[in-house]
Design a protein around this motif. Structure first.
Motif, short mmCIF file in Angstrom:
data_model
loop_
_atom_site.label_atom_id
_atom_site.label_comp_id
_atom_site.label_asym_id
_atom_site.label_seq_id
_atom_site.Cartn_x
_atom_site.Cartn_y
_atom_site.Cartn_z
N UNK A 122 76.82 33.45 3.93
CA UNK A 122 77.51 34.72 4.16
C UNK A 122 78.88 34.61 3.49
N UNK A 123 79.23 35.67 2.79
CA UNK A 123 80.55 35.73 2.16
C UNK A 123 81.38 36.74 2.96
N UNK A 124 82.50 36.29 3.44
CA UNK A 124 83.38 37.14 4.23
C UNK A 124 84.68 37.34 3.47
N UNK A 125 85.11 38.58 3.41
CA UNK A 125 86.37 38.89 2.74
C UNK A 125 86.74 40.34 2.93
N UNK A 126 87.99 40.62 2.75
CA UNK A 126 88.46 41.99 2.88
C UNK A 126 87.81 42.89 1.84
N UNK A 127 87.85 44.19 2.09
CA UNK A 127 87.39 45.17 1.12
C UNK A 127 88.18 44.96 -0.16
N UNK A 128 87.48 44.90 -1.29
CA UNK A 128 88.14 44.73 -2.57
C UNK A 128 88.46 43.29 -2.94
N UNK A 129 87.98 42.34 -2.15
CA UNK A 129 88.32 40.94 -2.40
C UNK A 129 87.43 40.27 -3.45
N UNK A 130 86.29 40.88 -3.78
CA UNK A 130 85.42 40.29 -4.80
C UNK A 130 84.05 39.88 -4.30
N UNK A 131 83.67 40.28 -3.11
CA UNK A 131 82.35 39.92 -2.57
C UNK A 131 81.23 40.45 -3.46
N UNK A 176 78.55 32.60 15.10
CA UNK A 176 77.76 31.62 15.84
C UNK A 176 76.74 30.94 14.93
N UNK A 177 76.14 31.71 14.02
CA UNK A 177 75.18 31.13 13.09
C UNK A 177 75.84 30.06 12.23
N UNK A 178 77.07 30.31 11.81
CA UNK A 178 77.76 29.31 10.99
C UNK A 178 78.09 28.08 11.82
N UNK A 179 78.44 28.29 13.08
CA UNK A 179 78.78 27.19 13.97
C UNK A 179 77.58 26.27 14.19
N UNK A 180 76.40 26.85 14.28
CA UNK A 180 75.20 26.07 14.54
C UNK A 180 74.47 25.66 13.25
N UNK A 181 75.15 25.77 12.12
CA UNK A 181 74.64 25.32 10.83
C UNK A 181 73.40 26.06 10.32
N UNK A 182 73.13 27.23 10.83
CA UNK A 182 72.01 28.01 10.32
C UNK A 182 72.39 28.79 9.06
N UNK A 183 73.68 28.91 8.83
CA UNK A 183 74.16 29.67 7.69
C UNK A 183 75.51 29.09 7.25
N UNK A 184 75.73 29.08 5.96
CA UNK A 184 77.01 28.62 5.43
C UNK A 184 77.90 29.83 5.21
N UNK A 185 79.19 29.62 5.28
CA UNK A 185 80.11 30.74 5.10
C UNK A 185 81.13 30.42 4.01
N UNK A 186 81.42 31.44 3.21
CA UNK A 186 82.47 31.35 2.20
C UNK A 186 83.45 32.47 2.49
N UNK A 187 84.72 32.17 2.38
CA UNK A 187 85.76 33.16 2.60
C UNK A 187 86.41 33.49 1.28
N UNK A 188 86.64 34.76 1.04
CA UNK A 188 87.39 35.18 -0.14
C UNK A 188 88.68 35.79 0.38
N UNK A 189 89.79 35.21 -0.06
CA UNK A 189 91.09 35.73 0.37
C UNK A 189 91.74 36.41 -0.81
N UNK A 190 92.32 37.57 -0.55
CA UNK A 190 93.00 38.32 -1.61
C UNK A 190 94.24 37.62 -2.07
#
Length: 169
Positions: free
Chosen positions: A17-26, A155-169
């Motif tokens: 899952x990629x998490x980032x603000x609107x306009x961050x490049x997701x 929770x999914x990221x915490x239990x290793x079912x999914x990896x997370x990437x953050x995009x910061x502006x």
């Protein structure tokens, strides 16, 4: 981009899952993943919650994809029956490498020759069953995008079912 590239090179299936603000490049990251998938001869699907967003993504990605010889299509409920039949036939034959659409992508009559990557934009707007239906069409790599991380996703990221990437502006 590095996270996506490492996931695709890995012998494990991507669940990111990629998490980032609107306009961050997701969306740019999603297009990168889709281009990698298509260039390897596989198919990818990008599911979004609205037709307007599907059209916007399609217009942007199709223009870029053509430069690399990647064939794209748009699949929403408002396309004509004739166009829908053509898209479905070309998806099934593998002629279309990337399809962008709404929940139309998970309709019973939609089948893919070799779906590898499912990208789910604004994943929190889809139910678990809708996301699973897209995966059940053959996708082994799943990339979700969100500007609104919800507790279940975290929770999914915490239990290793999914990896997370953050995009910061």
């Amino acid at each position: 981009f590095e996270d996506i590239l490492n996931d695709i090179k890995s012998s494990k299936n991507m669940s990111r899952i990629i998490s980032g603000d609107v306009g961050s490049g997701k969306t740019a990251a999603a297009f990168f993943a889709m281009a990698l998938c298509a260039s390897s001869g596989k198919q990818c699907a990008l599911m979004v919650p609205t037709e307007i967003l599907a059209r916007q993504h399609y217009i942007k990605f199709d223009e870029l994809a053509k430069k690399f010889g990647i064939t794209c299509a748009l699949l929403t409920s408002s396309i004509s029956d004739a166009n829908r039949k053509t898209v479905l036939k070309r998806l099934q034959s593998g002629e279309i490498q990337c399809v962008i659409g709404t929940q139309s992508l998970i309709s019973r009559d939609v089948s893919y020759k070799c779906l590898k990557l499912a990208v789910i934009d604004e994943q929190h707007k889809f139910g678990v069953n809708e996301r699973k239906l897209l995966e059940s069409k053959g996708a082994v790599d799943i990339l979700s995008l969100t500007a609104t991380p919800i507790p279940r996703s975290m929770a999914l990221t915490f239990y290793n079912d999914i990896n997370i990437s953050y995009i910061k502006k």
